[in-house]
Design a protein around this motif. Structure first.
Motif, PDB file in Angstrom:
ATOM      1  N   LYS A   1     -20.110 102.321 -37.164  1.00  0.00           N
ATOM      2  CA  LYS A   1     -18.776 102.933 -37.032  1.00  0.00           C
ATOM      3  C   LYS A   1     -17.874 102.520 -38.205  1.00  0.00           C
TER       4      LYS A   1
ATOM      5  N   THR B   1     -17.809 109.339 -31.092  1.00  0.00           N
ATOM      6  CA  THR B   1     -18.879 108.337 -31.059  1.00  0.00           C
ATOM      7  C   THR B   1     -20.092 108.917 -31.788  1.00  0.00           C
TER       8      THR B   1
ATOM      9  N   ALA C   1     -18.253 107.630 -39.781  1.00  0.00           N
ATOM     10  CA  ALA C   1     -19.263 106.581 -39.588  1.00  0.00           C
ATOM     11  C   ALA C   1     -20.100 106.487 -40.864  1.00  0.00           C
TER      12      ALA C   1
END
Length: 754
Positions: free
Chosen positions: A700, A683, A706
């Protein structure tokens, strides 16, 4: 029962008298009255209110009876009503179907297409057409005459349409049979039950001739001496001026038939039945455009046999074996001969006769042969090999025109009337070490048999009869000398069985004749003494496996191995402890094999390049003189723990061209040193700082990447440190705040920083 109201009833026809309902009186009513379609049998009892049928209803007469019922007081005035009472008559299957004619007549043309109706039969059923009672099914019960296995006609079960079957379309021929009588049956209940009503009717069918028809099977004698071609048949189309042609049913090197423009069929050369006994081909008729006028006709030719082949012996020499004790009259074999002429005809009928016997000892005519089967029999006495071991017979085989001589040899074979006898009744003893290899010969034994050599009567089979419950030994026989070789079949074990007392028997594969039995002469004995050998210790498992977490404490017990000594000596087995978990040593643990050396005094666990000292004492493998040792494999798998924070994996600088125009983005990647069992899933987020979130945004792309994008165009030409928070989503999850260096720079025409 119940109060007066409108009510419906369903009543099966033909049910006889019955009570349907009882209406109850409600004061001031004292009686009931009924009117309507009572049909003389439906009524109500005034005082009790019982509605009844005094007879049987008939659906075919009336399907619905509509009635009115009212209640009356003492003065006869209506209290309630009238109310409607409706009785629906339910149909039962009480009417058989009936054909609309007592006999039907129809006409069909020869060669009509199969399935094309040429007539119909029709039946009606007075039962309710909405029920199976009136659903009819047609079938053909009988077919007069019926010259073929399949019927020539068929009927549609639902419509009653009659048409030729496939067989009928081909075989119908008024010259063979121009009138057929069909017995057609019709059943109600769709013909699906055994208690359905049925009726039948005769259908007379007249077959009218077609000119286009196949001739009957044509018979041609083989090897004809007539001048060829020879006319053998003729076909004619229903249409004039057609072109006739022949094509083969199966591809042949040549087809010895032709057809003329008038439809005359010829055989073009003499035929040989032994080469081919039947021919099948098709004749077609075409118009001048090459289109078929009629369906193809199949022409079948049978080549008739003549007696032109002599008998042939199946073998140049027929050998028959007979035992000495074979009784007189016994069937001892068959002389087989063949004849290529047609089977089951006089041309191929063969007769057998013995012409001579050599030698004629002890007398002539020791054999006779059945003249029609070739079965060879002994006459009145058994043969004796001492008289002659072999007889030669000349057998004459003949048909009506030819003769052949077949040679037969009768070999007299010895019977098994002698048992094997051992040269020794006891072979004393044999001493062997328990580690002797499997397959080693430990003893040779010998028995003799007086029957004829090289036969099943004299071959000797040796077996261990007693003393070897586990088949530890096996005995093989030299078929030429009948010498037996006792071999080790399974590994010996002094601790389990130190001595074997063996009893060996000798038998023949061929059964002994009656009244002769094996006895003690066919038995021998000997002992096998097994000596002990100092054997190495044995691990309980060949491979030990375990799995531990990489963060286990130092001195944690990870594995225990066990071993024993077959001789019963004590064996000490070490316990392996994890002493150090870092550096290169950890790599050995994660990927190496652990070897365990076990001996009578000490067990040491070793890794590559590193040995662990046993905690109970000072014991190392390279300092001990080992008499016996064993080795087992120890495999330790380290299970990863999520103890590494994610990092940026960037081997190139991030940059945006100055001035920033908007819409640009750059791809960033995260990585983690921990083991990824399935796939990484990171993340990405920006640190909670005002300037950072005002200037940049992260979106993302996938589980490991990302996009970083500027949120405006007011950037200076310099290097920025963008704080990014990475989360590995592990167990437990770990976060890491990293600074991504981003350059705002002037770019070349190839969009790279100067």
């Amino acid at each position: 029962s119940g109060p007066l109201k409108d009510i419906d009833f369903s009543v099966q026809e033909e049910g006889g008298p019955r009570i349907l309902h009882q209406f109850t009186l409600e004061p001031p009513a004292v009686s009931f009255r009924m009117s309507g379609e009572k049909a003389g049998i439906i009524d109500i009892e005034p005082k009790t209110g019982i509605l009844y049928i005094n007879g049987s209803l008939d659906w075919e007469t009336k399907q619905v009876h509509k009635l009115q019922v009212e209640s009356l007081d003492e003065s006869g005035q209506v209290v309630k009503g009238p109310y409607a009472v409706t009785i629906y008559v339910e149909d039962i299957n009480d009417n058989p179907p009936e054909f609309d004619q007592t006999k039907y007549f129809g006409v069909v043309r020869q060669n009509s297409r199969p399935g094309k109706p040429f007539m119909y039969v029709r039946a009606i059923d007075r039962d309710d057409p909405t029920t199976p009672h009136a659903q009819l099914s047609y079938s053909i019960l009988h077919h007069f005459p019926n010259p073929y296995e399949e019927m020539l006609f068929q009927i549609d079960r639902a419509t009653g349409a009659i048409s030729p079957s496939k067989t009928g379309s081909y075989y119908l021929d008024p010259q063979k049979q121009n009138i057929f009588t069909l017995v057609v049956s019709v059943k109600d209940m769709a013909g699906t039950t055994t208690n359905a009503f049925t009726s039948s009717v005769d259908v007379i069918i007249i077959v009218k001739e077609s000119l286009w028809k196949a001739p009957p099977t044509i018979h041609i004698r083989e090897n004809s001496t007539q001048a060829h071609p020879v006319n053998i048949s003729k076909v004619q189309s229903n249409e004039p001026d057609v072109i006739y042609d022949i094509f083969e049913k199966e591809k042949l090197p040549r087809l010895p038939f032709s057809i003329s423009k008038n439809g005359d069929i010829y055989v073009t050369e003499p035929l040989d039945r032994e080469e081919r006994d039947t021919y099948t081909f098709f004749v077609v008729s075409k118009d001048n455009k090459g289109e078929l006028v009629d369906k193809p006709l199949q022409i079948h030719i049978i080549v008739e046999d003549i007696n032109d082949n002599p008998p042939v012996c199946q073998q140049d020499l027929t050998i028959i074996e007979v035992q000495e004790n074979e009784m007189g009259g016994s069937n001892i074999g068959t002389v087989i001969a063949t004849d290529m002429d047609k089977e089951n005809t006089l041309n191929s009928r063969l007769r057998f006769e013995i012409q001579s016997q050599e030698p004629e000892v002890p007398e002539k005519n020791l054999f006779y042969i059945q003249q029609d089967t070739g079965n060879l029999h002994l006459t009145g006495r058994s043969l004796n090999k001492r008289d002659s071991a072999k007889y030669s017979l000349k057998v004459l085989v003949s048909d009506k025109a030819f003769q052949t001589i077949c040679d037969v040899e009768v070999h007299v074979i010895d019977i098994n009337d002698q048992i094997p006898i051992f040269e020794k009744s006891d072979y004393n003893s044999v001493t062997v070490a328990e580690n002797i290899p499997i397959g080693t010969v430990i003893l040779e034994i010998q028995a003799a048999d007086g029957d004829e050599p090289a036969t099943g009567s004299s071959l000797i089979v040796y077996q261990v009869k007693e003393g070897d419950p586990n088949n530890t030994f096996i005995i093989e026989t030299d078929s030429e000398t009948n010498r037996g070789f006792v071999k080790i079949n399974k590994a010996l074990d002094f601790e389990t069985m130190p001595v074997y007392n063996l009893v060996i028997n000798a038998t023949n594969p061929e059964p002994l004749v009656p009244n002769v039995q094996y006895n003690s002469s066919s038995l021998t004995t000997f002992k096998v003494f097994v000596t002990n050998v100092d054997e190495p210790p044995v691990f309980l498992k060949p491979v030990y496996k375990t799995e531990v977490s990489e963060d286990i404490p130092v001195n944690t017990l990870v594995m225990t191995v066990e071993a024993y000594d077959p001789e019963g000596d004590s064996v000490r087995v070490s316990k392996i402890f994890l002493k150090e978990v870092k550096g290169k040593y950890t790599q050995y643990l994660a990927s190496g094999k652990f070897y365990l050396l076990a001996e009578d005094r000490c067990v040491v666990g070793c890794w590559p390049a590193t040995c662990l000292q046993q905690t109970a004492g000072q014991c190392f493998s390279d300092q001990i003189s080992l008499s016996q040792k064993s080795k087992a494999f120890l495999i330790l798998h380290l299970r990863d723990v999520n103890d590494n924070r994610p990092q940026l994996a960037m081997d190139y600088p991030a940059f945006f061209c100055y001035p920033v125009s908007g819409g640009e983005r750059t791809l960033i990647q995260a990585t983690d040193a921990d083991e990824q069992l399935f796939y990484s899933k990171f993340t990405f987020s920006l640190a909670d700082e005002m300037n950072t979130r005002n200037n940049w945004e992260i979106s993302k792309f996938n589980a490991t990447h990302a996009y970083l994008s500027p949120k405006h165009a007011n950037f200076e030409e310099k290097e920025y440190n963008v704080p990014v928070i990475l989360n590995d989503n592990g167990d437990p999850p770990l976060e890491n705040k990293v600074y991504l260096k981003v350059s705002i720079c002037k770019c070349s025409s190839e969009n790279s920083c100067f």
